[in-house]
Motif scaffolding. Structure first.
Motif, PDB file in Angstrom:
ATOM      1  N   ARG A  40       1.062  -1.703   0.193  1.00 29.80           N
ATOM      2  CA  ARG A  40       0.036  -0.161  -0.207  1.00 29.80           C
ATOM      3  C   ARG A  40       0.686   1.339  -0.045  1.00 29.80           C
ATOM      4  O   ARG A  40       0.972   2.215   0.335  1.00 29.80           O
ATOM      5  CB  ARG A  40      -0.604   0.059   1.622  1.00 29.80           C
ATOM      6  CG  ARG A  40      -2.277  -1.622   1.161  1.00 29.80           C
ATOM      7  CD  ARG A  40      -2.961  -1.197   2.211  1.00 29.80           C
ATOM      8  NE  ARG A  40      -2.136  -2.095   3.319  1.00 29.80           N
ATOM      9  CZ  ARG A  40      -2.122  -1.801   4.881  1.00 29.80           C
ATOM     10  NH1 ARG A  40      -2.097   0.284   4.484  1.00 29.80           N
ATOM     11  NH2 ARG A  40      -1.494  -2.570   5.501  1.00 29.80           N
ATOM     12  N   THR A  41       1.885   1.318  -0.512  1.00 33.04           N
ATOM     13  CA  THR A  41       2.991   2.766  -0.567  1.00 33.04           C
ATOM     14  C   THR A  41       3.089   2.822  -2.310  1.00 33.04           C
ATOM     15  O   THR A  41       3.799   4.336  -2.783  1.00 33.04           O
ATOM     16  CB  THR A  41       4.933   1.946  -0.425  1.00 33.04           C
ATOM     17  OG1 THR A  41       5.347   0.726  -1.009  1.00 33.04           O
ATOM     18  CG2 THR A  41       4.269   1.631   1.272  1.00 33.04           C
ATOM     19  N   ARG A  42       2.730   2.114  -3.115  1.00 33.23           N
ATOM     20  CA  ARG A  42       2.272   2.693  -4.599  1.00 33.23           C
ATOM     21  C   ARG A  42       1.565   3.424  -5.509  1.00 33.23           C
ATOM     22  O   ARG A  42       0.947   3.437  -6.067  1.00 33.23           O
ATOM     23  CB  ARG A  42       2.489   1.094  -5.320  1.00 33.23           C
ATOM     24  CG  ARG A  42       3.177   0.225  -5.372  1.00 33.23           C
ATOM     25  CD  ARG A  42       3.233  -1.695  -5.785  1.00 33.23           C
ATOM     26  NE  ARG A  42       3.750  -2.290  -5.309  1.00 33.23           N
ATOM     27  CZ  ARG A  42       4.221  -3.855  -5.711  1.00 33.23           C
ATOM     28  NH1 ARG A  42       2.657  -3.796  -6.460  1.00 33.23           N
ATOM     29  NH2 ARG A  42       4.595  -5.021  -5.193  1.00 33.23           N
ATOM     30  N   PHE A  43       1.761   4.798  -4.555  1.00 34.87           N
ATOM     31  CA  PHE A  43       1.021   6.003  -5.064  1.00 34.87           C
ATOM     32  C   PHE A  43       1.926   6.717  -5.043  1.00 34.87           C
ATOM     33  O   PHE A  43       3.312   6.973  -4.762  1.00 34.87           O
ATOM     34  CB  PHE A  43      -0.917   6.305  -4.223  1.00 34.87           C
ATOM     35  CG  PHE A  43      -1.360   4.869  -3.337  1.00 34.87           C
ATOM     36  CD1 PHE A  43      -2.018   4.293  -3.920  1.00 34.87           C
ATOM     37  CD2 PHE A  43      -0.446   4.457  -2.026  1.00 34.87           C
ATOM     38  CE1 PHE A  43      -2.271   2.688  -4.052  1.00 34.87           C
ATOM     39  CE2 PHE A  43      -1.105   3.128  -1.499  1.00 34.87           C
ATOM     40  CZ  PHE A  43      -2.496   2.869  -2.359  1.00 34.87           C
ATOM     41  N   ASP A  44       1.664   7.719  -6.258  1.00 35.72           N
ATOM     42  CA  ASP A  44       2.182   8.460  -6.319  1.00 35.72           C
ATOM     43  C   ASP A  44       1.858   9.837  -5.277  1.00 35.72           C
ATOM     44  O   ASP A  44       2.898  11.378  -5.816  1.00 35.72           O
ATOM     45  CB  ASP A  44       1.842   9.353  -8.124  1.00 35.72           C
ATOM     46  CG  ASP A  44       2.402   8.317  -8.930  1.00 35.72           C
ATOM     47  OD1 ASP A  44       3.533   7.476  -8.228  1.00 35.72           O
ATOM     48  OD2 ASP A  44       1.406   7.667 -10.173  1.00 35.72           O
ATOM     49  N   SER A  45       0.735  10.513  -5.013  1.00 32.94           N
ATOM     50  CA  SER A  45       0.689  11.260  -3.768  1.00 32.94           C
ATOM     51  C   SER A  45      -0.240  11.321  -2.672  1.00 32.94           C
ATOM     52  O   SER A  45       0.016   9.782  -2.597  1.00 32.94           O
ATOM     53  CB  SER A  45      -0.257  12.469  -4.757  1.00 32.94           C
ATOM     54  OG  SER A  45      -1.478  11.329  -4.764  1.00 32.94           O
ATOM     55  N   VAL A  69       7.256   7.384   3.019  1.00 35.02           N
ATOM     56  CA  VAL A  69       8.657   8.110   2.802  1.00 35.02           C
ATOM     57  C   VAL A  69       9.588   7.262   2.110  1.00 35.02           C
ATOM     58  O   VAL A  69      10.874   7.600   1.148  1.00 35.02           O
ATOM     59  CB  VAL A  69       8.512   8.718   4.009  1.00 35.02           C
ATOM     60  CG1 VAL A  69      10.213  10.144   3.667  1.00 35.02           C
ATOM     61  CG2 VAL A  69       7.095  10.186   3.900  1.00 35.02           C
ATOM     62  N   LEU A  70       9.847   5.748   3.078  1.00 36.31           N
ATOM     63  CA  LEU A  70      11.441   5.553   3.325  1.00 36.31           C
ATOM     64  C   LEU A  70      11.490   4.714   1.867  1.00 36.31           C
ATOM     65  O   LEU A  70      12.095   4.886   0.958  1.00 36.31           O
ATOM     66  CB  LEU A  70      11.195   4.513   4.127  1.00 36.31           C
ATOM     67  CG  LEU A  70      11.242   4.476   5.739  1.00 36.31           C
ATOM     68  CD1 LEU A  70      11.226   3.545   6.701  1.00 36.31           C
ATOM     69  CD2 LEU A  70      12.591   5.437   5.352  1.00 36.31           C
ATOM     70  N   VAL A  71       9.918   4.260   1.330  1.00 39.70           N
ATOM     71  CA  VAL A  71      10.119   3.532  -0.373  1.00 39.70           C
ATOM     72  C   VAL A  71      10.728   4.291  -1.444  1.00 39.70           C
ATOM     73  O   VAL A  71      11.343   4.278  -1.932  1.00 39.70           O
ATOM     74  CB  VAL A  71       8.984   3.135  -0.114  1.00 39.70           C
ATOM     75  CG1 VAL A  71       8.711   2.607  -1.513  1.00 39.70           C
ATOM     76  CG2 VAL A  71       9.139   1.944   0.161  1.00 39.70           C
ATOM     77  N   LYS A  72       9.670   5.746  -1.408  1.00 41.27           N
ATOM     78  CA  LYS A  72      10.132   6.892  -1.723  1.00 41.27           C
ATOM     79  C   LYS A  72      11.821   7.397  -2.420  1.00 41.27           C
ATOM     80  O   LYS A  72      11.872   7.327  -3.071  1.00 41.27           O
ATOM     81  CB  LYS A  72       9.145   7.875  -1.700  1.00 41.27           C
ATOM     82  CG  LYS A  72       7.489   7.308  -2.065  1.00 41.27           C
ATOM     83  CD  LYS A  72       7.554   6.905  -3.405  1.00 41.27           C
ATOM     84  CE  LYS A  72       5.513   6.562  -3.584  1.00 41.27           C
ATOM     85  NZ  LYS A  72       6.174   6.114  -5.154  1.00 41.27           N
ATOM     86  N   LEU A  73      12.511   7.707  -0.827  1.00 42.05           N
ATOM     87  CA  LEU A  73      13.151   7.856  -0.490  1.00 42.05           C
ATOM     88  C   LEU A  73      14.901   6.486  -0.880  1.00 42.05           C
ATOM     89  O   LEU A  73      16.160   6.960  -1.818  1.00 42.05           O
ATOM     90  CB  LEU A  73      13.562   7.828   0.623  1.00 42.05           C
ATOM     91  CG  LEU A  73      13.082   9.570   0.507  1.00 42.05           C
ATOM     92  CD1 LEU A  73      13.247   9.776   1.829  1.00 42.05           C
ATOM     93  CD2 LEU A  73      13.575  10.653  -0.167  1.00 42.05           C
TER      94      LEU A  73
END
Length: 239
Positions: A40-45, A69-73
């Motif tokens: 449930r982190t696969r979002f763009d916003s 945040v960790l996944v995006k970074l």
């Protein structure tokens, strides 16, 4: 150095706790519970994260936001995602020792640190990237600062700031964790004096106001009745 010598047994415990948790740092694997959060982190916003990653779950937004945040970074690197929770585990041990040592005696603090360092339940949950060990840390920190205000009549600004911060983090971490914070803070109303009552009430008021933006998510989750697909959640029944 004098402080280290006076608390050498605690630092030995803490060092052992660090080794126990960090030696397998690059060998940890994700549990199914963690994979559900990562899925449930696969979002763009941020709005999509709240609507499709948080509201359909049974937990508040804090940990899901942290993982997002960790996944995006850093991507889906296992050790990076688990690192904050290992640090939460160590922080809980430090607060447990300080609580026992400062407010009771050094043996009490050592026993508390020993329990949080080596008890199976705390060792098991230390690397799990969910809201469990973070809840232990927030609760121990909140208890430490609440005791200072309630029973030692501390009027230090730091204690009041920490009470508000850790109460808010508890409420955003997990609903039961938030209930603990609410119960603890409400009990403090019976232990205040004329020097602590005003800053404490201001602290509680600011904390409630800070939590209000999350209240619609909480009310939505309480109305779901579960996380199954039939309730609008994300979890399919096993075949």
């Amino acid at each position: 150095m004098k402080f280290i010598r006076e608390h050498i047994l605690f630092f030995i415990l803490l060092g052992s706790s660090i080794l126990l948790r960090f030696l397998p740092l690059f060998d940890y694997q994700f549990t199914l519970d963690e994979l559900s959060g990562l899925n449930r982190t696969r979002f763009d916003s941020f709005s999509d994260l709240l609507e499709q990653g948080v509201k359909i779950d049974a937990h508040p937004a804090l940990i899901q936001l942290l993982i997002f945040v960790l996944v995006k970074l850093f991507g889906y690197s296992t050790w990076i995602i688990k690192l904050p929770f290992l640090l939460f585990s160590l922080g809980a041990t430090v607060y447990a020792y300080c609580f026992g040592w400062r407010y009771f005696s050094k043996p009490v603090g050592l026993f508390a640190a020993l329990f949080l360092s080596f008890s199976l339940v705390f060792v098991f949950y230390a690397p799990i990237a969910r809201m469990y060990i973070s809840g232990v840390f927030f609760s121990m920190a909140l208890l430490y600062h609440c005791y200072a205000v309630f029973f030692l009549k501390s009027s230090k600004t730091l204690d009041f700031v920490c009470i508000g911060l850790f109460a808010l983090l508890s409420a955003l971490n997990q609903h039961i964790n938030g209930l603990f914070a609410l119960s603890l803070c409400a009990s403090g109303l019976f232990y205040l004096n004329k020097t602590t009552v005003k800053p404490y009430l201001i602290t509680c008021g600011i904390t409630v106001l800070a939590y209000l933006p999350h209240l619609p998510i909480t009310l939505y989750q309480l109305g779901l009745g579960g996380i199954g697909l039939e309730q609008g959640g994300w979890l399919e029944k096993p075949e």
